[in-house]
Design an enzyme around this catalytic site. Structure first.
Site, PDB file in Angstrom:
ATOM      1  N   HIS A  53       0.797  -1.218   0.269  1.00 58.14           N
ATOM      2  CA  HIS A  53       0.114   0.050   0.097  1.00 58.14           C
ATOM      3  C   HIS A  53       0.735   1.132   0.072  1.00 58.14           C
ATOM      4  O   HIS A  53       0.668   2.338   0.604  1.00 58.14           O
ATOM      5  CB  HIS A  53      -0.809   0.148   1.215  1.00 58.14           C
ATOM      6  CG  HIS A  53      -2.056  -1.027   1.474  1.00 58.14           C
ATOM      7  ND1 HIS A  53      -2.269  -1.830   2.524  1.00 58.14           N
ATOM      8  CD2 HIS A  53      -2.778  -1.663   0.374  1.00 58.14           C
ATOM      9  CE1 HIS A  53      -2.961  -2.705   2.382  1.00 58.14           C
ATOM     10  NE2 HIS A  53      -3.241  -2.508   1.192  1.00 58.14           N
ATOM     11  N   ARG A  55      -7.443 -11.884   5.638  1.00 65.26           N
ATOM     12  CA  ARG A  55      -6.089 -12.188   5.978  1.00 65.26           C
ATOM     13  C   ARG A  55      -5.723 -12.339   7.558  1.00 65.26           C
ATOM     14  O   ARG A  55      -6.267 -11.270   8.178  1.00 65.26           O
ATOM     15  CB  ARG A  55      -5.163 -11.361   5.384  1.00 65.26           C
ATOM     16  CG  ARG A  55      -4.912 -11.606   3.950  1.00 65.26           C
ATOM     17  CD  ARG A  55      -3.953 -10.706   3.253  1.00 65.26           C
ATOM     18  NE  ARG A  55      -4.244 -10.278   1.840  1.00 65.26           N
ATOM     19  CZ  ARG A  55      -4.158  -9.158   1.269  1.00 65.26           C
ATOM     20  NH1 ARG A  55      -3.432  -8.188   2.038  1.00 65.26           N
ATOM     21  NH2 ARG A  55      -4.551  -8.764   0.180  1.00 65.26           N
TER      22      ARG A  55
END
Ligand code: ADP
Length: 395
Positions: free
Chosen positions: A179, A239
């Site tokens: 990110h 996740r």
């Protein structure tokens, strides 16, 4: 400069055509089911969305379909593909080779290929997008923008894993972080909102389907929660975030899973979905928790608790914090989650204004008057960053 941005996945390809200065978006869309059948959704601001089924055996046909619709006299936005000054590609893993964006040439492609073992799911797809554009638009310059690049300023103490050093030296095993384009954009906006001080300490909370935090000193990343891959950090939609590696051996032994099955569980069946058994979407979790579902409530509590822990850790690692930023789907939209994350942090000078926090998807300072630490909601704009990098390199 008018830039086409491509984010290629294994069976999908997102695109956006925009102006690098000011960020006006002319068109954007999505190719889905590449290699299966092929579907294109094309959006132009102020017009109705266009959806069409177009055969897309490979990424080349997908890119061709995007270019065809962009120059279509009715549905399009340009007369000729010559109006596309350059193409910017999102690439997941730049390994140690890329500390910033770069013009795509043979050397760059070789280096991205070398990073495939580090990003085995994404880098091959990103390369397919690049190769398709090169084939169809051979004269248009192309730029690669890496998710990992912003984090390459981390000091060794933050990126080294406490395993035998030879795995770092020989195999490039270290924390990379992801990110990065989002963390770069929102941290720069936060520093601007702080009035561009000579020194600044910012914690960015990118909270979406995938989530990560970063600690940014004077505009440079000094730590981040994701690791060699995007599975690390705190719990996400599906996740697990960091887990004790002993769990892998224990469950693999008990159920006879191989490593692929085990990692599939940690990537796709864990996180808030795994805890709640309800959904990976925080809106569903909110709804379920409000109706009394205890596991949905626990999943939210766990997420909030872990984000709080990392904020505390990063404030301590930096020796203070000037601003905390919330971004991405959850960070920009969940009023309640932002409130709950900041609750109880008054001792370290974090005070939220409940009224100001009653906002969604806008760039706002939501801290209370007199709060020592600013709290900003900043919608991320990775595409604008990619367009700006692409334009700067193709001038
Ligand atoms: P991605 O990582 O796929 O880019 P996003 O940044 O778009 O994901 O974030 C998607 C997540 O944002 C969804 O899972 C959803 O839970 C969350 N989200 C979006 N709107 C809201 C909202 N109003 N309240 C809570 N969560 C929201």
């Amino acid at each position: 400069m008018k830039i086409l941005i491509i984010n290629a996945g294994s069976s999908s390809l997102k695109y956006q055509f925009m102006e690098s200065e000011g960020g006006e978006v002319f068109a954007k869309g999505l190719c889905e089911r590449i290699g299966i059948d092929g579907r294109l959704t094309h959006k132009v601001p102020g017009r109705e969305d266009v959806k069409s089924d177009i055969p897309m055996p490979t990424h080349s046909e997908a890119i061709q379909a995007v270019l065809d619709i962009m120059v279509d006299p009715v549905k399009g936005v340009i007369k000729s593909t010559d109006e596309i000054a350059a193409v910017g590609h999102r690439v997941l893993h730049g390994g140690m080779a890329f500390t910033e964006s770069c013009i795509i040439d043979d050397k760059c492609i070789e280096a991205i290929k070398k990073c495939i073992p580090l990003g085995p799911l994404h880098n091959p797809a990103n390369l397919m997008g690049i190769e398709a554009c090169q084939k169809i638009m051979p004269k248009t310059p192309q730029v690669a923008v890496f998710d990992t690049a912003f984090h390459m300023t981390m000091p060794a103490k933050a990126y080294i894993y406490a395993i035998p050093y030879e795995y770092y030296e020989k195999d490039d095993v270290r924390r990379y972080g992801f990110h990065g384009t989002s963390h770069r954009y929102v941290s720069a906006r936060a520093i601007d909102m702080l009035g561009n001080p000579a020194h600044s300490k910012v914690i960015c909370c990118h909270l979406g389907n995938g989530s990560s935090l970063s600690a940014v000193v004077d505009g440079k990343c000094v730590d981040t929660t994701m690791g060699l891959g995007p599975l690390a950090g705190f719990p996400m939609g599906t996740r697990s975030g960091d887990v004790d590696a002993t769990i892998l051996e224990y469950l693999m032994g008990r159920y006879g899973y191989d490593i692929k099955e085990m990692l599939n569980i940690l990537n796709k069946k864990s996180g808030v979905l795994g805890i709640s058994g309800v959904s990976s979407d925080f809106r569903d979790l909110d709804e379920a928790a409000q109706k009394g579902n205890e596991r949905a409530a626990l999943a939210l509590e766990k997420f909030i608790y872990e984000v709080k822990k990392f904020i505390g850790a990063y404030a301590n690692a930096m020796g203070g914090v000037d601003a905390i930023v919330f971004t991405a789907g959850i960070g920009e939209n969940s009023i309640d989650l932002r409130r709950r994350i900041c609750e109880g942090m008054e001792y370290m000078g974090v005070k939220m204004d409940a009224e100001k926090n009653n906002t969604r998807g806008k760039e706002v300072d939501v801290s209370a008057d007199g709060s020592k630490v600013k709290i900003f909601v900043i919608p991320t704009n990775e595409e604008l960053m990619i367009a700006m990098d692409t334009a700067a390199l193709c001038k």
